[in-house]
Scaffold this motif. Structure first.
Motif, short mmCIF file in Angstrom:
data_model
loop_
_atom_site.label_atom_id
_atom_site.label_comp_id
_atom_site.label_asym_id
_atom_site.label_seq_id
_atom_site.Cartn_x
_atom_site.Cartn_y
_atom_site.Cartn_z
N VAL A 57 10.96 7.84 17.06
CA VAL A 57 9.62 7.53 16.54
C VAL A 57 8.74 8.76 16.59
O VAL A 57 9.03 9.73 17.28
CB VAL A 57 8.95 6.39 17.34
N ARG A 58 7.64 8.72 15.83
CA ARG A 58 6.59 9.73 15.90
C ARG A 58 5.37 9.07 16.50
O ARG A 58 5.02 7.95 16.14
CB ARG A 58 6.29 10.28 14.51
N ILE A 59 4.71 9.77 17.43
CA ILE A 59 3.52 9.24 18.07
C ILE A 59 2.35 10.18 17.82
O ILE A 59 2.54 11.38 17.65
CB ILE A 59 3.72 9.00 19.59
N VAL A 75 3.65 4.33 11.98
CA VAL A 75 4.54 3.59 11.09
C VAL A 75 4.59 4.38 9.79
O VAL A 75 3.55 4.78 9.27
CB VAL A 75 4.01 2.16 10.85
N ASP A 76 5.79 4.63 9.27
CA ASP A 76 5.96 5.56 8.15
C ASP A 76 5.06 5.27 6.95
O ASP A 76 4.60 6.17 6.28
CB ASP A 76 7.42 5.60 7.69
#
Length: 80
Positions: A57-59, A75-76
């Motif tokens: 994930v990215r945060i 969220v993408d």
């Protein structure tokens, strides 16, 4: 000031609307000139509980949600 965005792997999803994300960084040691790996865990807000252990994930930095939670999962579709 722009918000920082980090990438990592979810290592915990036990709590409601929260995931624990392990972020690894690599750097060259100043004396030994060897590549060193360091990791740090961040608590991130996951509103829909959609991420599970093992997901990448990215945060992004955000205003505090709680005492230890100052990041939110991107969220993408909503990377604005």
């Amino acid at each position: 000031m722009p918000k920082r965005i980090l990438s990592g792997v979810v290592t915990g999803d036990q709590n409601a609307q929260t995931v624990t994300v392990s972020v690894e960084r690599r750097f060259t040691h100043p004396v030994m000139k060897k590549t060193v790996r360091r990791s740090k865990k961040y608590r991130a807000h996951d509103a829909e509980n959609q991420f599970k252990v093992g997901d990448t994930v990215r945060i992004r930095e955000c205003a505090p949600y709680s005492k230890n939670k100052r990041w939110e999962v991107l969220v993408d579709g909503a990377d604005a």
